[in-house]
Design a protein around this motif. Sequence first.
Motif, PDB file in Angstrom:
ATOM      1  N   LEU A 243     -14.428  11.629   2.319  1.00  0.00           N
ATOM      2  CA  LEU A 243     -13.095  11.319   1.796  1.00  0.00           C
ATOM      3  C   LEU A 243     -12.182  12.530   1.934  1.00  0.00           C
ATOM      4  O   LEU A 243     -11.014  12.403   2.305  1.00  0.00           O
TER       5      LEU A 243
ATOM      6  N   GLN B  49      -8.674  12.681   3.947  1.00  0.00           N
ATOM      7  CA  GLN B  49      -7.418  13.076   3.316  1.00  0.00           C
ATOM      8  C   GLN B  49      -6.766  14.242   4.039  1.00  0.00           C
ATOM      9  O   GLN B  49      -5.550  14.278   4.208  1.00  0.00           O
TER      10      GLN B  49
ATOM     11  N   LEU C  76      -5.103  13.073   7.132  1.00  0.00           N
ATOM     12  CA  LEU C  76      -3.876  12.311   6.880  1.00  0.00           C
ATOM     13  C   LEU C  76      -2.709  13.239   6.589  1.00  0.00           C
ATOM     14  O   LEU C  76      -1.549  12.880   6.783  1.00  0.00           O
TER      15      LEU C  76
ATOM     16  N   GLU D 145      -9.787   1.189  -7.518  1.00  0.00           N
ATOM     17  CA  GLU D 145      -9.990   1.139  -6.073  1.00  0.00           C
ATOM     18  C   GLU D 145     -11.299   1.795  -5.662  1.00  0.00           C
ATOM     19  O   GLU D 145     -12.042   1.257  -4.842  1.00  0.00           O
TER      20      GLU D 145
ATOM     21  N   ARG E 281     -14.033   1.501   4.108  1.00  0.00           N
ATOM     22  CA  ARG E 281     -13.322   1.058   2.909  1.00  0.00           C
ATOM     23  C   ARG E 281     -12.426   2.164   2.353  1.00  0.00           C
ATOM     24  O   ARG E 281     -11.340   1.899   1.847  1.00  0.00           O
ATOM     25  N   MET E 282     -12.888   3.395   2.443  1.00  0.00           N
ATOM     26  CA  MET E 282     -12.048   4.517   2.001  1.00  0.00           C
ATOM     27  C   MET E 282     -10.777   4.616   2.835  1.00  0.00           C
ATOM     28  O   MET E 282      -9.676   4.787   2.312  1.00  0.00           O
TER      29      MET E 282
ATOM     30  N   VAL F 101      -9.409   2.283   4.776  1.00  0.00           N
ATOM     31  CA  VAL F 101      -8.556   1.120   4.583  1.00  0.00           C
ATOM     32  C   VAL F 101      -7.838   1.223   3.237  1.00  0.00           C
ATOM     33  O   VAL F 101      -6.635   1.000   3.122  1.00  0.00           O
ATOM     34  N   GLY F 102      -8.595   1.608   2.227  1.00  0.00           N
ATOM     35  CA  GLY F 102      -8.012   1.736   0.898  1.00  0.00           C
ATOM     36  C   GLY F 102      -6.895   2.761   0.889  1.00  0.00           C
ATOM     37  O   GLY F 102      -5.834   2.532   0.301  1.00  0.00           O
ATOM     38  N   THR F 103      -7.122   3.870   1.555  1.00  0.00           N
ATOM     39  CA  THR F 103      -6.110   4.929   1.538  1.00  0.00           C
ATOM     40  C   THR F 103      -4.926   4.564   2.411  1.00  0.00           C
ATOM     41  O   THR F 103      -3.783   4.541   1.950  1.00  0.00           O
TER      42      THR F 103
ATOM     43  N   VAL G 109      -4.184   1.661   4.480  1.00  0.00           N
ATOM     44  CA  VAL G 109      -3.579   0.329   4.497  1.00  0.00           C
ATOM     45  C   VAL G 109      -2.906   0.019   3.160  1.00  0.00           C
ATOM     46  O   VAL G 109      -1.745  -0.390   3.115  1.00  0.00           O
ATOM     47  N   PHE G 110      -3.611   0.248   2.067  1.00  0.00           N
ATOM     48  CA  PHE G 110      -3.012  -0.106   0.783  1.00  0.00           C
ATOM     49  C   PHE G 110      -1.903   0.860   0.378  1.00  0.00           C
ATOM     50  O   PHE G 110      -1.039   0.512  -0.411  1.00  0.00           O
ATOM     51  N   GLU G 111      -1.922   2.064   0.952  1.00  0.00           N
ATOM     52  CA  GLU G 111      -0.806   2.992   0.719  1.00  0.00           C
ATOM     53  C   GLU G 111       0.482   2.420   1.322  1.00  0.00           C
ATOM     54  O   GLU G 111       1.536   2.427   0.689  1.00  0.00           O
ATOM     55  N   THR G 112       0.367   1.922   2.547  1.00  0.00           N
ATOM     56  CA  THR G 112       1.511   1.278   3.193  1.00  0.00           C
ATOM     57  C   THR G 112       1.991   0.089   2.372  1.00  0.00           C
ATOM     58  O   THR G 112       3.198  -0.110   2.174  1.00  0.00           O
TER      59      THR G 112
END
Lengths: 209, 209
Positions: free
Chosen positions: A82, A86, A89, A162, A178-179, A181-183, A185-188
């Motif tokens: 993770l 990060q 990103l 999450e 999943r990490m 996508v969670g970070t 995709v769901f951030e967008t």
Amino acid sequence: MRIAELSRATDVPIPTIKYYLRERLLFPGEFTAPNQADYNDAHVRRVRLIRVLIEIGRLGIAQVRPIVAAIDDQSLSRHEMLGVVQKALGPDADRAPRADVVAARDDVDRWLERRGWRVSEDAPGRWSLAHTLAALRRLGRDVEADVFDRNASMIEELAGREVTTIPLEASRAEAVERMVVGTVVFETALVALRRLAHEHHSASRFVTK
Amino acid sequence: MRIAELSRATDVPIPTIKYYLRERLLFPGEFTAPNQADYNDAHVRRVRLIRVLIEIGRLGIAQVRPIVAAIDDQSLSRHEMLGVVQKALGPDADRAPRADVVAARDDVDRWLERRGWRVSEDAPGRWSLAHTLAALRRLGRDVEADVFDRNASMIEELAGREVTTIPLEASRAEAVERMVVGTVVFETALVALRRLAHEHHSASRFVTK
């Protein structure tokens, strides 16, 4: 499957897949003849993950590389993975931050400590918050880091939910997917939802029907 | 004040200020001599706003232009100004979206209608959500737009509070500055907070001390 099938399954053109292979973002298929390789579901999954990072996360190849390298590095724990995601990103640490940003960073560090959040010293989010705080001050707001308090409580709860959705028994590949996508995709989604909700509330507040 | 003072007050180099003047992002000062102009607090405020859009919002000059034009266009209502700001922030509408994104857009539109959110047909957030939903499906998740429901309720409340902090009696310039700061600056903070909170919860879940 052949490369043409991999292309159809992922909706990614063959030359792009070959580019990912050359750049080692995608592990090679199994050679069944000198000029013919066989691909499987792991390849499909990887290509889709790369596309999401590029299309939704708007990452460049240089940012995608450390992420897929971290997935493939079995010596890294899930928590370390993770961290790599990060850092990839971003934003990149500012090499010569302005004096007011450095001062704000101190305030952010102390604030995070008060909240008891366990985050590494080099987490990019620390600098992001420092830049945000310095910007508010430059715009004339007399604010301390506790300006983030209200949102932080809400976000802490959201992030907790999450992270809990990643099953402890999930495979490494599934956990990191999943990490990511969670970070990403769901951030967008979160940013889009907030802007839409602003428009909705603005319509209610500023527009007389 | 002279341009040198404007530069000191905003911590922005004189050539950059001259560039903003040429590009008409910044309105001209009052000429006191053929080669000398006088600037005031409105100029300081505008330069700081431009810097925040560029540094925190990571906008290009082409995206900043419609925002400052909207601020200066007295015929636009506050609600319309917010729309212009949001469109400038993007993302730009995809001119040839893939079939799965178009299908997802239909789902998003119906979902927004069910929620009763008053948002314009061309709000960029609609496409952002559609891309997000399509990405989740491409990654194999069997999801409908109501996957956003839980976050939407939280965000609806947050955005409501945020919009309410803009006083109805605030001046136009102040109202739009608060909209921009609220959207761009706190969005960055929200994303940073969420990533830090992920790391914190990941430490608790995946790391045995």
